[in-house]
Structures are given as structure tokens and as C-alpha cells.
Design a protein around this motif. Structure first.
Motif, mmCIF file in Angstrom:
data_model
loop_
_atom_site.group_PDB
_atom_site.id
_atom_site.type_symbol
_atom_site.label_atom_id
_atom_site.label_comp_id
_atom_site.label_asym_id
_atom_site.label_seq_id
_atom_site.Cartn_x
_atom_site.Cartn_y
_atom_site.Cartn_z
ATOM 1 N N LEU A 24 -58.239 -21.869 83.779
ATOM 2 C CA LEU A 24 -57.456 -21.228 84.834
ATOM 3 C C LEU A 24 -58.291 -20.210 85.605
ATOM 4 C CD1 LEU A 24 -54.016 -20.787 83.042
ATOM 5 C CD2 LEU A 24 -54.587 -22.396 84.876
ATOM 6 N N ASN A 25 -59.122 -19.433 84.902
ATOM 7 C CA ASN A 25 -59.990 -18.458 85.569
ATOM 8 C C ASN A 25 -61.010 -19.165 86.456
ATOM 9 O OD1 ASN A 25 -58.837 -16.095 84.602
ATOM 10 N ND2 ASN A 25 -60.050 -16.129 82.740
ATOM 11 N N GLU A 28 -59.187 -20.331 89.551
ATOM 12 C CA GLU A 28 -58.867 -19.175 90.395
ATOM 13 C C GLU A 28 -60.104 -18.725 91.179
ATOM 14 O OE1 GLU A 28 -57.592 -14.528 89.855
ATOM 15 O OE2 GLU A 28 -56.818 -15.976 88.410
ATOM 16 N N LYS A 31 -60.713 -21.131 94.038
ATOM 17 C CA LYS A 31 -59.779 -20.885 95.148
ATOM 18 C C LYS A 31 -60.176 -19.640 95.941
ATOM 19 C CE LYS A 31 -55.897 -23.246 93.002
ATOM 20 N NZ LYS A 31 -54.590 -23.100 92.359
ATOM 21 N N LYS A 32 -60.643 -18.608 95.241
ATOM 22 C CA LYS A 32 -61.116 -17.393 95.930
ATOM 23 C C LYS A 32 -62.306 -17.723 96.831
ATOM 24 C CE LYS A 32 -59.882 -13.738 92.660
ATOM 25 N NZ LYS A 32 -60.452 -12.701 91.775
#
Length: 71
Positions: A24-25, A28, A31-32
Motif C-alpha cells: 500500500l505504501n 501511495e 500515485k504521489k
């Protein structure tokens, strides 16, 4: 023996949770990065970006079976 099984089950559950958090990290962060590229290069089309691909010598390569960009 029963205590050992419970201990192993608890460790396996903890490992599974840790793997999920890492994934998940990673997503994320991807996406950033996509959002930052859109700001820095407004005309950039990020639709073809794939978290499962990598680049080597200017070519998109398959990091895993999940990469849809190269065959």
C-alpha cells in the motif's frame, strides 16, 4: 505444540499484514509521483504509467507479469 502453532499463526498473520502495508505504501508513493509529474509537465499523459513496470536504457521493461506495457 498448540502454543507453538498459535505463535506461528500469529507471526504469519503479522507478516501478511506487514506485506500488505508495504504494498500500500508503494502504491501511495507511485500515485504521489504521478500527481507531481502532472504538475511539473502539464501536457504529460500519465494513463500509460504502470507501477509494475520499470525502465532500462530508455525502454519500458516488465518487472513482473502484471506489467501491461511490454510483452
Amino acid at each position: 505444540m498448540l502454543v507453538k502453532d498459535k505463535s506461528e499463526n500469529a507471526l504469519m498473520a503479522e507478516l501478511k499484514k506487514a506485506k500488505r502495508l508495504i504494498m500500500l505504501n508503494h502504491l501511495e508513493g507511485f500515485k504521489k509521483a504521478q500527481c507531481q509529474v502532472k504538475v511539473l509537465v502539464a501536457s504529460f499523459d500519465s494513463a500509460r504509467l504502470d507501477v509494475n513496470c520499470n525502465t532500462v536504457d530508455g525502454e519500458i521493461i516488465r518487472d513482473s507479469q502484471l506489467c501491461s506495457e511490454s510483452e
